[in-house]
Scaffold this active site. Sequence first.
Site, short mmCIF file in Angstrom:
data_model
loop_
_atom_site.label_atom_id
_atom_site.label_comp_id
_atom_site.label_asym_id
_atom_site.label_seq_id
_atom_site.Cartn_x
_atom_site.Cartn_y
_atom_site.Cartn_z
N LYS A 1 0.71 -1.12 -0.03
CA LYS A 1 0.27 -0.02 0.12
C LYS A 1 0.94 1.45 -0.09
CE LYS A 1 -3.84 -1.79 2.82
NZ LYS A 1 -4.98 -1.66 1.80
N ARG B 1 -10.37 -11.37 2.33
CA ARG B 1 -11.34 -12.26 1.48
C ARG B 1 -10.84 -13.71 1.62
NH1 ARG B 1 -11.68 -8.75 -3.96
NH2 ARG B 1 -11.32 -7.32 -2.42
N1 BES Z 1 -8.05 -3.86 4.57
C1 BES Z 1 -8.09 -3.28 3.21
C2 BES Z 1 -9.33 -2.65 2.97
C3 BES Z 1 -9.63 -1.34 3.90
C4 BES Z 1 -9.09 -0.10 3.17
C5 BES Z 1 -10.01 -1.05 5.10
C6 BES Z 1 -9.43 1.17 4.04
C7 BES Z 1 -10.28 0.22 5.87
C8 BES Z 1 -9.91 1.17 5.03
C9 BES Z 1 -8.14 -4.53 2.38
O1 BES Z 1 -7.50 -5.76 2.65
C10 BES Z 1 -7.59 -4.25 0.95
O2 BES Z 1 -6.57 -3.54 0.85
N2 BES Z 1 -8.60 -4.13 -0.17
C11 BES Z 1 -8.29 -3.81 -1.29
C12 BES Z 1 -8.90 -4.84 -2.49
C13 BES Z 1 -8.37 -4.67 -3.58
C14 BES Z 1 -6.69 -4.95 -3.90
C15 BES Z 1 -8.79 -5.55 -4.63
C16 BES Z 1 -9.11 -2.51 -1.40
O3 BES Z 1 -9.95 -2.24 -1.09
O4 BES Z 1 -8.21 -1.62 -2.26
ZN ZN Z 2 -5.42 -5.32 2.22
#
Ligand code: BES
Ligand code: ZN
Length: 509
Positions: free
Chosen positions: A279, A353
């Site tokens: 990230k 997921r």
């Molecule tokens: N933990 C994150 C989702 C999240 C984002 C929670 C902001 C709280 C605040 C999750 O694991 C994630 O990173 N999801 C990605 C999925 C994508 C790579 C398909 C997302 O939402 O960008």
């Molecule tokens: Zn994530």
Amino acid sequence: MKQPCFALNSPDFWHEEKELLVLGFFEGLGEFCFSPAGEMLLRVYNQFPSFKNDFKGKFGQKMLLRLPERDFALRQILFVGLGEREEFDLERHRELSAQITCYIRDLGIKSFGLEVFKDPADAERVKATVEEIGLSLYQFRAYKKTPEDSEDIEKINLLVEQTKETKKAFNQGKVLLENVCLTRDLVNEPANVMTPRELSMRAREIAHNSQEKITVEIFNKEELASLGMKLVLAVGQGSQNEPCLIKMEYKPRRMRNPKAPYVLVGKAVCFDSGGLDIKSADSMNDMKGDMAGGAAVICTLKTIAELNLPFWVVGLIPVVENLPSGTSYKPGDIIKAYNGKTIEIGNTDAEGRLILFDTMAYAKEKYHPLLVVDIATLTGACMIALGYHFAGIMGNHPEFIERFKSAGDESGERVWELPLDKKFLKDMESKIADLNNAGPRWGGAINAACFLQEAVGKDQPWIHIDCAGPAYLGRGGSSYRPGGATGFGVRLLTQFFLNQLKGKKQKVK
Ligand code: BES
Ligand code: ZN
Ligand code: ZN
């Protein structure tokens, strides 16, 4: 932190000299809320004629009156505007309870008496008032050098008509408050402290202190391997802190569902860096909060056990850290899930997921549950869609979805349904495996839910709650809602069970 002490209509209030009494007025000043104060109010009116001109009862309006010492045992009255009577719903009630509590605290006042506005015999409002007052005062202070406890409100006396229902609601409010604060504490702990091991120890401790109502089992890495939870292991393999699965079970002697339990599955990613698909610094900031779903499940079990609810409930919490390293799982990897489906890793940041998939498949096979509910800070997309005030809800059982919507409205932790259409599943297909864990950006919250659906299939009743928005307010918050973890989920899930208890719409096919 130290919680304030709540009293229900403590008789001392009218005798002891107290610092402040809060009285609510609807707009137009026509009516005040609670009769014991009525006589005194009339005297106040007569003494302060200007009051009538300045105070209109607009929602959130406040007017503080200091009373002459010779006439009143009470030192101060805070008049609060409730706005239009018809518009004063439970949500406004919650907001106002929080607002005035912080206002009083900022005045440096240590104790106050307060009516339960609108209808003091309304049990739901009694519960909501206790919760909101306590939650608005919450602070995570474990690491602050100077404790500010001395500035806290110490005692609150609720002026409520005492009935069986209001007493019960008062106690439920206190139990919920304590457990939502505990959830916040678990989530607010930094990731260097709240490792998978630490979270499992906290769950153990909760079970050990439950007077044997809750049993707990922790599956370590080797046990996960022999169970076949390869997705959980894959996500966890980049960190030196090993993954685990927490299982908590509450099985009371007398229960409404002896044949099959409710299974609650909570995502606990103690830190989500994104893994090799790392990230940005900005999006990584709040990622210690990525175990909020798991914390909510742990504390919901504690809550329903403390309330002695007659339901068999199992909590399953897969716990991992998602980190980049030489041992991390990689984009393009193909991993076989617990239920035999093969998953191609499209993005290592879509880790939630994966760990839920294995755990839900396991739940289905082992328990044939009455209902599986998963709760997770799953997608940024859900946060984009619904913001901080609503969690997304999807599932394969319209009746249960409706019940969760009602539980959301009643508990103040609201949910909004997104369309779980099979069209979205197309986007989760892989050319070389059964599924891909990442889909396109658009509709990301629904793509994720479609993926999860494949863990349990159509016949297993299942509800998915994506609480990425409401679980963690970061530095945001507001003057009367502290930032950081909110403890989202405990009140929603508990309210769902409380409603099941009422027998209203009891039968589910
Ligand atoms: N933990 C994150 C989702 C999240 C984002 C929670 C902001 C709280 C605040 C999750 O694991 C994630 O990173 N999801 C990605 C999925 C994508 C790579 C398909 C997302 O939402 O960008
Ligand atoms: Zn994530
Ligand atoms: Zn995550």
